[in-house]
Design an enzyme around this catalytic site. Structure first.
Site, PDB file in Angstrom:
ATOM      1  N   ASP A 272     -39.467 -41.158  -6.438  1.00 22.84           N
ATOM      2  CA  ASP A 272     -40.538 -40.300  -5.922  1.00 22.84           C
ATOM      3  C   ASP A 272     -41.616 -41.168  -5.293  1.00 22.84           C
ATOM      4  O   ASP A 272     -41.736 -42.354  -5.615  1.00 22.84           O
ATOM      5  CB  ASP A 272     -41.134 -39.418  -7.025  1.00 22.84           C
ATOM      6  CG  ASP A 272     -41.633 -38.082  -6.487  1.00 22.84           C
ATOM      7  OD1 ASP A 272     -42.537 -38.090  -5.626  1.00 22.84           O
ATOM      8  OD2 ASP A 272     -41.118 -37.036  -6.903  1.00 22.84           O
TER       9      ASP A 272
ATOM     10  N   ASP B 131     -41.269 -44.402  -0.952  1.00 21.96           N
ATOM     11  CA  ASP B 131     -41.575 -43.431   0.095  1.00 21.96           C
ATOM     12  C   ASP B 131     -40.314 -43.186   0.916  1.00 21.96           C
ATOM     13  O   ASP B 131     -39.794 -44.102   1.562  1.00 21.96           O
ATOM     14  CB  ASP B 131     -42.698 -43.979   0.981  1.00 21.96           C
ATOM     15  CG  ASP B 131     -43.141 -43.004   2.054  1.00 21.96           C
ATOM     16  OD1 ASP B 131     -42.526 -41.923   2.187  1.00 21.96           O
ATOM     17  OD2 ASP B 131     -44.106 -43.324   2.779  1.00 21.96           O
TER      18      ASP B 131
ATOM     19  N   ASN C 175     -33.139 -34.600  -2.715  1.00 24.31           N
ATOM     20  CA  ASN C 175     -33.986 -33.445  -2.997  1.00 24.31           C
ATOM     21  C   ASN C 175     -35.374 -33.558  -2.365  1.00 24.31           C
ATOM     22  O   ASN C 175     -35.999 -32.548  -2.061  1.00 24.31           O
ATOM     23  CB  ASN C 175     -34.141 -33.272  -4.509  1.00 24.31           C
ATOM     24  CG  ASN C 175     -35.189 -32.253  -4.867  1.00 24.31           C
ATOM     25  OD1 ASN C 175     -35.004 -31.043  -4.701  1.00 24.31           O
ATOM     26  ND2 ASN C 175     -36.346 -32.721  -5.343  1.00 24.31           N
TER      27      ASN C 175
ATOM     28  N   TYR D 210     -40.369 -27.622   9.966  1.00 27.21           N
ATOM     29  CA  TYR D 210     -39.643 -27.557   8.696  1.00 27.21           C
ATOM     30  C   TYR D 210     -38.238 -27.010   8.914  1.00 27.21           C
ATOM     31  O   TYR D 210     -37.253 -27.579   8.431  1.00 27.21           O
ATOM     32  CB  TYR D 210     -40.413 -26.678   7.721  1.00 27.21           C
ATOM     33  CG  TYR D 210     -39.761 -26.534   6.361  1.00 27.21           C
ATOM     34  CD1 TYR D 210     -39.846 -27.552   5.424  1.00 27.21           C
ATOM     35  CD2 TYR D 210     -39.080 -25.369   6.016  1.00 27.21           C
ATOM     36  CE1 TYR D 210     -39.254 -27.434   4.169  1.00 27.21           C
ATOM     37  CE2 TYR D 210     -38.487 -25.233   4.768  1.00 27.21           C
ATOM     38  CZ  TYR D 210     -38.579 -26.268   3.845  1.00 27.21           C
ATOM     39  OH  TYR D 210     -37.986 -26.142   2.616  1.00 27.21           O
TER      40      TYR D 210
ATOM     41  N   THR E 246     -42.100 -23.021  -7.346  1.00 28.43           N
ATOM     42  CA  THR E 246     -42.378 -24.442  -7.564  1.00 28.43           C
ATOM     43  C   THR E 246     -43.826 -24.730  -7.171  1.00 28.43           C
ATOM     44  O   THR E 246     -44.485 -23.888  -6.561  1.00 28.43           O
ATOM     45  CB  THR E 246     -41.469 -25.333  -6.695  1.00 28.43           C
ATOM     46  OG1 THR E 246     -41.857 -25.185  -5.316  1.00 28.43           O
ATOM     47  CG2 THR E 246     -40.000 -24.983  -6.860  1.00 28.43           C
TER      48      THR E 246
END
Length: 264
Positions: free
Chosen positions: A45, A71, A98, A168, A203
């Protein structure tokens, strides 16, 4: 930065899964579910906030875990990251792509700026591609006693267009082609490559628009009439990672309560 349990440097008998975007939300649920099914974990992460809780949840299943701060947009560092993971933990049996970001601001497609476009595509598409390439090279160069897989978590937005967040949607559509390309390239090596497309999932990333989605779900946009939960996605990813569906390589699995089925 890497943190681990003290026994991690011993070579593993369990398969190792590398999960990006693993410290919270869908990624944390995926990591915990893979641990429950017997995978050791390398958790990746950009930030370590909350990573301790995820590590604890993973290790509660009796497996080993290590956290790496990295990153995804730093594609030049991916090969070094993979080398570190393999040196620390052993060969990678499963990659779960993910990590990703949404548009910084929803708005008119005609006003979409280059900075927002570049940020989303650099992380979601470019970063994911080159990390997948680095892991695939490692897998191709080393035989494994474990089933091997690459699972990319994209979105129903790979197919369902939203003009308010064009960058996106385009980045997620690109992941669909990534899955096809790597499935073809790695099929002779019996490495399964899959895409999981979540729908409306509760989330931290969707918290800012939760009220809007509450209304849309109540209005029938999701035939199953509920939010998806991170565990819904985690269960699907773990099933694909298990090696029991390798002959379905290249497949897409929608985790969306039938949201993406065309209706009259």
């Amino acid at each position: 930065m890497a943190t681990s349990s003290p026994v991690l440097t011993r070579r593993r008998e369990r398969p190792l899964s590398l999960v990006t975007g693993a410290r919270r939300g869908i990624g944390a649920s995926i990591a915990a579910e893979l641990a429950r099914r017997g995978f050791d974990l390398a958790l990746i992460d950009i930030d370590d906030e909350g990573a301790h809780d995820t590590m604890a949840a993973v290790e509660s299943h009796g497996v080993r875990a290590r956290f790496y701060r990295h990153d995804l947009a730093d594609s030049g560092g991916h090969r070094a990251l993979v080398d570190r993971v393999v040196s620390d933990c052993g060969p990678i049996a499963c990659l779960v792509n993910n990590a990703g970001v949404s548009a910084e601001m929803r708005g008119d497609l005609l006003e979409l700026g280059e900075a927002s476009y570049d940020r989303v595509v650099d992380i979601n598409m470019r970063g994911t591609f080159f990390l997948t390439q680095a892991v695939a090279r490692h897998m191709a160069a080393h035989a494994s006693e474990h089933a091997r897989s690459i699972v990319t978590v994209s979105s129903v937005s790979a197919d369902l267009a939203s003009t308010e967040r064009g960058e996106y949607c385009m980045s997620k559509a690109g992941l669909g082609m990534l899955t096809k390309l790597f499935a073809l390239r790695l099929a002779p090596l019996a490495i399964g490559v899959f895409e999981v497309r979540p729908g409306i999932i509760r989330t931290p990333m969707t918290e800012a628009v939760a009220a809007r989605y509450d209304e849309r779900i109540a209005g029938g946009i999701v035939p199953m009439q509920r939010w998806g939960m991170p565990q819904d996605v985690a269960s699907a990813v773990a099933a694909l990672a298990s090696g029991q569906m390798t002959f379905a390589t290249g497949s897409v699995l929608n985790i969306d309560g039938a949201l993406s089925i065309p209706r009259l």
